[in-house]
Design a protein around this motif. Structure first.
Motif, mmCIF file in Angstrom:
data_model
loop_
_atom_site.group_PDB
_atom_site.id
_atom_site.type_symbol
_atom_site.label_atom_id
_atom_site.label_comp_id
_atom_site.label_asym_id
_atom_site.label_seq_id
_atom_site.Cartn_x
_atom_site.Cartn_y
_atom_site.Cartn_z
ATOM 1 N N ALA A 1 35.821 35.997 32.638
ATOM 2 C CA ALA A 1 36.309 36.397 33.960
ATOM 3 C C ALA A 1 37.824 36.288 34.067
ATOM 4 O O ALA A 1 38.417 36.774 35.031
ATOM 5 C CB ALA A 1 35.654 35.532 35.039
ATOM 6 N N LEU A 2 38.444 35.640 33.089
ATOM 7 C CA LEU A 2 39.893 35.418 33.145
ATOM 8 C C LEU A 2 40.688 36.386 32.274
ATOM 9 O O LEU A 2 41.906 36.440 32.376
ATOM 10 C CB LEU A 2 40.209 33.988 32.687
ATOM 11 C CG LEU A 2 39.626 32.838 33.515
ATOM 12 C CD1 LEU A 2 39.969 31.512 32.852
ATOM 13 C CD2 LEU A 2 40.148 32.859 34.933
ATOM 14 N N PRO B 1 44.117 30.803 38.421
ATOM 15 C CA PRO B 1 42.967 31.166 39.262
ATOM 16 C C PRO B 1 41.986 30.025 39.461
ATOM 17 O O PRO B 1 41.093 30.106 40.308
ATOM 18 C CB PRO B 1 42.331 32.333 38.494
ATOM 19 C CG PRO B 1 42.785 32.170 37.093
ATOM 20 C CD PRO B 1 44.147 31.558 37.153
ATOM 21 N N TRP B 2 42.144 28.945 38.697
ATOM 22 C CA TRP B 2 41.268 27.793 38.849
ATOM 23 C C TRP B 2 41.543 27.022 40.127
ATOM 24 O O TRP B 2 40.714 26.209 40.553
ATOM 25 C CB TRP B 2 41.436 26.861 37.651
ATOM 26 C CG TRP B 2 40.348 26.999 36.647
ATOM 27 C CD1 TRP B 2 40.311 27.853 35.579
ATOM 28 C CD2 TRP B 2 39.115 26.289 36.627
ATOM 29 N NE1 TRP B 2 39.139 27.707 34.903
ATOM 30 C CE2 TRP B 2 38.379 26.753 35.516
ATOM 31 C CE3 TRP B 2 38.561 25.317 37.438
ATOM 32 C CZ2 TRP B 2 37.131 26.265 35.194
ATOM 33 C CZ3 TRP B 2 37.298 24.834 37.120
ATOM 34 C CH2 TRP B 2 36.600 25.301 36.017
ATOM 35 N N VAL C 1 38.837 27.117 42.738
ATOM 36 C CA VAL C 1 37.658 26.347 42.370
ATOM 37 C C VAL C 1 37.891 24.866 42.644
ATOM 38 O O VAL C 1 37.029 24.172 43.198
ATOM 39 C CB VAL C 1 37.302 26.568 40.883
ATOM 40 C CG1 VAL C 1 36.153 25.657 40.455
ATOM 41 C CG2 VAL C 1 36.954 28.026 40.639
ATOM 42 N N ARG D 1 31.818 27.579 36.040
ATOM 43 C CA ARG D 1 32.442 27.914 37.311
ATOM 44 C C ARG D 1 33.345 29.138 37.231
ATOM 45 O O ARG D 1 33.448 29.911 38.184
ATOM 46 C CB ARG D 1 33.269 26.712 37.817
ATOM 47 C CG ARG D 1 32.464 25.443 37.982
ATOM 48 C CD ARG D 1 31.403 25.572 39.054
ATOM 49 N NE ARG D 1 31.995 25.840 40.346
ATOM 50 C CZ ARG D 1 32.457 24.892 41.174
ATOM 51 N NH1 ARG D 1 32.355 23.613 40.821
ATOM 52 N NH2 ARG D 1 32.980 25.206 42.325
ATOM 53 N N MET D 2 34.056 29.308 36.112
ATOM 54 C CA MET D 2 34.930 30.467 35.923
ATOM 55 C C MET D 2 35.112 30.701 34.420
ATOM 56 O O MET D 2 36.081 30.240 33.824
ATOM 57 C CB MET D 2 36.287 30.263 36.605
ATOM 58 C CG MET D 2 37.171 31.506 36.603
ATOM 59 S SD MET D 2 38.728 31.260 37.507
ATOM 60 C CE MET D 2 38.118 31.184 39.201
ATOM 61 N N SER E 1 34.586 25.153 32.867
ATOM 62 C CA SER E 1 35.054 26.535 32.967
ATOM 63 C C SER E 1 33.942 27.544 32.758
ATOM 64 O O SER E 1 33.840 28.523 33.500
ATOM 65 C CB SER E 1 36.184 26.776 31.956
ATOM 66 O OG SER E 1 35.760 26.481 30.633
ATOM 67 N N THR F 1 43.568 38.452 33.621
ATOM 68 C CA THR F 1 44.581 37.816 34.465
ATOM 69 C C THR F 1 45.851 37.510 33.677
ATOM 70 O O THR F 1 45.821 37.304 32.458
ATOM 71 C CB THR F 1 44.051 36.507 35.066
ATOM 72 O OG1 THR F 1 43.830 35.555 34.005
ATOM 73 C CG2 THR F 1 42.757 36.731 35.827
#
Length: 375
Positions: free
Chosen positions: A99-100, A75-76, A79, A94-95, A91, A103
């Protein structure tokens, strides 16, 4: 971290003249930044996947799984695509890991790295749909404790790594080895020159000598200094040579092509270590301490995207705003740069969204970056 950055930079300069030395660059990063697993990877924007090129400290099975599947579900990638080159990414900013957690990428791959669930990175090159990205994988505690320190290192070595990769691309084909007696300069198809920091010519490639002989763009003047007719190109060449000879690292991304008449030239320079120049014996005492390999590459002359945006029906004011929304600044900052009110910029941005068929600033940033690359 200036000392660590400089030591890594010396290894990068070596890799510029020997592509097999990138493994040593990754090892040097791992040695100087304990607890970090570095990887240099290529991201294919069209295929939507990332593939490691070289790395240090990673389990081979983990890398194989990433290449086979998890690079495509990372998912990066979104970004990375929307972030300008030479801007550090972290990370938890930004994410974040939180949030991961739901996944596949996190549960089946990232969570199995023994606590190395956070990362920092920097995009070095973004051209023709292929991106070169330096990634530093580390534990979550480091993400909040040392992200500024890691950002400083990446932003210092990033321009140097980009120049080295560009030199690799100019001098080396995919799998070619040096022929017997062949020098680095003989490998460069583009006009190339070995110069001192003040642009005194030491040696030129065949294409470089042809450009000098023509005399329309460059010529050799008194004291063997290269004289450049166009002041913008002269400035770019002087800047690159000075940087390559150790006058500090560039604070941002490598400047774009310089347009001279109907042509545009990309200027790239890397420092040449004395032991890589073929200078032997007493001749070392007579050779300048600092030399640079300066490469000029013809590129397509671009309009910066203005004409292509106008073709979508954007007004001149909307074009100016859209080109600033590449992810490097906020709408407030763009409005200040353009000298307009925030409300005016917000109204123009709504028109830009409608005409380009995007709905978020991150989508517009990707659109602008792809537009600049001609993708």
């Amino acid at each position: 971290m200036q000392r660590a950055s400089e030591e890594i930079g010396l290894a990068v300069d070596h890799a510029a003249c020997d592509p097999t030395a990138w493994d040593a660059v990754m090892a040097e990063i791992g040695r100087l930044l304990p607890g970090v697993l570095p990887a240099l990877q290529v991201v294919d924007a069209t295929a939507g996947t990332g593939l490691p090129l070289v790395q240090w400290g990673w389990d081979p099975g983990v890398i194989a799984a990433y290449e086979a599947h998890y690079g495509a579900v990372n998912p990066w990638l979104s970004v990375v695509l929307s972030t300008p080159t030479m801007v550090s990414m972290h990370s938890e900013e930004r994410m974040p890991v939180s949030a991961l957690r739901r996944t596949e990428f996190y549960n089946d791959w990232l969570s199995r790295l023994g606590g190395m669930t956070a990362s920092s990175g920097i995009k070095l090159i973004d051209a023709d749909g292929r991106l070169a990205v330096l990634n530093l994988q580390h534990d979550l505690a480091r993400a909040t404790r040392e992200h500024r320190r890691l950002a400083g290192v990446m932003e210092r070595i990033g321009p140097r790594m980009r120049r080295a990769i560009e030199t690799n691309r100019a001098c080396f084909s995919a799998s070619a080895a040096f022929a017997a007696g062949e020098t680095l300069l003989e490998r460069v198809a583009d006009p190339a020159f070995v110069v001192t920091r003040d642009l005194r010519l030491v040696e030129a490639s065949r294409a470089g000598q042809a450009l000098l002989d023509a005399g329309e763009l460059l010529r050799v003047g008194a004291l063997d200094r290269i004289h450049v007719r166009d002041p913008r190109l002269a400035g770019a060449m002087a800047r690159e040579a000075a940087l390559a000879c150790g006058d500090g690292l560039a604070p941002g991304s490598m400047p774009g092509p310089v347009r001279v008449g109907a042509e545009a030239w990309q200027v790239t320079a890397i420092g040449l270590r004395q032991d890589l120049r073929g200078v032997l014996g007493m001749a070392r005492l007579l050779a300048p301490d600092q030399l640079a390999l300066l490469v000029l590459r013809r590129t397509a002359a671009e309009d910066g995207g203005q004409d292509r945006l106008a073709a979508f029906g954007l007004s001149p004011a909307e074009v100016r705003l859209a080109l600033m929304m590449d992810g490097s600044r906020s709408l407030v900052q763009a409005a200040e740069s353009l000298g307009i009110r925030h409300e005016t910029a917000r109204s123009q941005l709504r028109q830009v969204f409608a005409k380009l068929g995007v709905s978020r600033q991150s989508e517009l940033a990707v659109f602008i970056l792809r537009l600049r690359q001609g993708a």
